[in-house]
Motif scaffolding. Structure first.
Motif, PDB file in Angstrom:
ATOM      1  N   LEU A   1       0.783  -1.056  -0.492  1.00 50.68           N
ATOM      2  CA  LEU A   1      -0.161   0.230  -0.156  1.00 50.68           C
ATOM      3  C   LEU A   1       0.868   1.641  -0.050  1.00 50.68           C
TER       4      LEU A   1
ATOM      5  N   LEU B   1      -5.841  -0.156  -2.094  1.00 52.92           N
ATOM      6  CA  LEU B   1      -6.074   1.032  -0.425  1.00 52.92           C
ATOM      7  C   LEU B   1      -7.885  -0.483  -0.499  1.00 52.92           C
TER       8      LEU B   1
ATOM      9  N   ARG C   1      -8.035  -3.552   1.864  1.00 53.75           N
ATOM     10  CA  ARG C   1      -7.214  -3.137   3.101  1.00 53.75           C
ATOM     11  C   ARG C   1      -8.532  -2.398   3.525  1.00 53.75           C
ATOM     12  N   ASP C   2      -8.975  -1.489   3.019  1.00 48.75           N
ATOM     13  CA  ASP C   2     -10.079  -0.547   3.254  1.00 48.75           C
ATOM     14  C   ASP C   2     -10.736   0.854   2.710  1.00 48.75           C
TER      15      ASP C   2
ATOM     16  N   ARG D   1      -7.807   5.627   8.219  1.00 48.96           N
ATOM     17  CA  ARG D   1      -8.032   3.449   8.293  1.00 48.96           C
ATOM     18  C   ARG D   1      -7.003   3.006   7.987  1.00 48.96           C
ATOM     19  N   ALA D   2      -6.667   3.082   7.249  1.00 50.62           N
ATOM     20  CA  ALA D   2      -5.821   1.450   6.573  1.00 50.62           C
ATOM     21  C   ALA D   2      -4.421   2.436   6.732  1.00 50.62           C
TER      22      ALA D   2
ATOM     23  N   GLU E   1      -3.986   1.750  10.633  1.00 44.16           N
ATOM     24  CA  GLU E   1      -3.898  -0.079  11.136  1.00 44.16           C
ATOM     25  C   GLU E   1      -2.256  -0.833  10.636  1.00 44.16           C
TER      26      GLU E   1
ATOM     27  N   TRP F   1     -12.126   7.452  -3.168  1.00 44.87           N
ATOM     28  CA  TRP F   1     -11.820   6.466  -1.502  1.00 44.87           C
ATOM     29  C   TRP F   1     -11.777   7.467  -0.025  1.00 44.87           C
TER      30      TRP F   1
END
Length: 400
Positions: free
Chosen positions: A27, A57, A60-61, A66-67, A70, A130
């Motif tokens: 990512l 991305l 993952r999310d 948020r990604a 994490e 996103w």
């Protein structure tokens, strides 16, 4: 966001120090490529970089902050390990952490609109968007450190069950979801394991446990269920194969300063009298210079009370000190602090387990029919046991 900002963000990513290992994450690599393309204002480079980044991305999310958070929280770095142990870090390291976390907060605001600025309207509409929720990385990171004893760090923050082999620790991404509520008929036995493990979590003096008994009586399931029950309180389960027992001291050393608590799980344990792994486990349990860390216990299951296979020939062999030899073979099980016995249920106990599991799994069947079919199934499946009861209920649900 101007092209110059994209270039600066790209440069800062390359200059990461504390979180440098994140540069290996797909990512981050795709984000790096997109930032560079946006900085160059080259649509032919932006479009494929945008697609690759969005794809990475979305795995993952759909939310970039948020990604990124994490990844940051899962990163096992020098600062986090030291902070989790309560060891102060030098001022330059602490300042570097603060600056890098503030940078991630800024980077997380990188929006689809910023990336699409140099594209045609048609392509800007075509490419997916996103989300960018507002997050404070520094605050979130400080909170994670304060709860390191329950949530862990690095790979231990993401998974709670692991295997240990030639390749070291490997996470089990889809562990057995066994729960304590499914262990009907063995509440006393599972209660002992649960209370002993809770003592470990509270910093008490838990015992190493040997779960001994007939096959299919729920010995392994009990350990897995306890691990699932207490995972949010800082417990992790590591399964070690018998062939890897010689590496136990290295594993215990690795875990010794971790703020989490660990069950070392050895399933279906038994030895031949000349087994080279026998001495390794015996030394670890008691008598080795590398004692078990205060944050670990060893739980083993076995169908053999004394763990070592013996023949009548060995009992009447030509050893001049026969009694000493026999005591050596039997001493391993005695080195566990407690032995918990699991016995096969009688008919009444077996049918009680069947009834409980039928309710647990939502099997709707008249009780008389349920019991008749369960008994017939047990006759075909080598007798009554909790495992047989579970298999019976599952086959009924699957209408086999």
């Amino acid at each position: 966001m101007h092209a110059a900002s994209c270039q600066i963000y790209s440069q800062k990513l390359n200059g990461l120090t504390i979180f440098r290992s994140l540069l290996k994450e797909p990512l981050i690599q795709h984000l790096q490529s997109l930032l560079k393309a946006c900085g160059d204002k080259d649509p032919d480079a932006i479009i494929p970089a945008y697609g690759a980044f969005a794809s990475a991305l979305f795995e993952r999310d759909t939310d970039l902050p948020r990604a990124l958070l994490e990844l940051v929280l899962e990163d096992e770095n020098y600062f986090l390990v030291s902070a989790a142990k309560g060891t102060p870090c030098p001022a330059p390291v602490s300042l570097a952490v603060q600056k890098e976390l503030e940078f991630f907060t800024e980077l997380a605001a990188f929006s689809p609109r910023n990336a699409k600025a140099a594209l045609s309207e048609e392509m800007a509409v075509f490419l997916p968007d996103w989300e960018n929720s507002p997050l404070d990385f520094y605050t979130s990171y400080a909170e994670r450190i304060s709860h390191a004893a329950e949530k862990g760090y690095g790979i231990f923050a993401k998974y709670h069950v692991f295997s240990f082999g030639a390749d070291g620790l490997q996470p089990v991404k889809h562990p057995d979801p066994q729960s304590l509520s499914q262990l009907s008929g063995y509440e006393r036995e599972s209660g002992i394991v649960l209370r002993n493990t809770e003592a470990l979590l509270k910093g008490g003096t838990p015992s190493n446990l040997l779960l001994y008994g007939d096959a299919g009586t729920g010995k392994s399931s009990t350990i897995k269920a306890v691990a699932n029950e207490l995972k949010d309180k800082g417990l992790r389960l590591i399964e070690v194969k018998k062939s890897q027992l010689f590496r136990l001291p290295a594993l215990l050393e690795l875990l010794s300063e971790n703020p989490l608590k660990f069950i070392i799980f050895i399933d279906d344990l038994s030895f031949s009298s000349n087994d080279e792994h026998f001495a390794a486990l015996k030394a670890t349990l008691e008598g080795s210079v590398a004692v078990c860390a205060k944050n670990t216990v060893i739980y083993a299951t076995s169908n053999r009370r004394h763990l070592v296979k013996e023949s009548m020939g060995e009992r009447s062999g030509d050893d001049l000190h026969l009694n000493d030899s026999l005591q050596e073979l039997m001493s391993l099980s005695a080195r566990f602090g407690m032995t918990i016995t699991f016995q096969k249920p009688d008919k009444e106990g077996y049918l009680s387990i069947v009834k409980h599991l039928a309710e647990e799994y939502g099997l709707d069947m008249p009780e008389e029919e349920l019991f008749i079919n369960a008994e017939a199934f047990a006759i075909r499946q080598n007798g009554r046991s909790p495992r047989t009861a579970k298999h019976f209920v599952e086959t009924q649900l699957a209408k086999l």
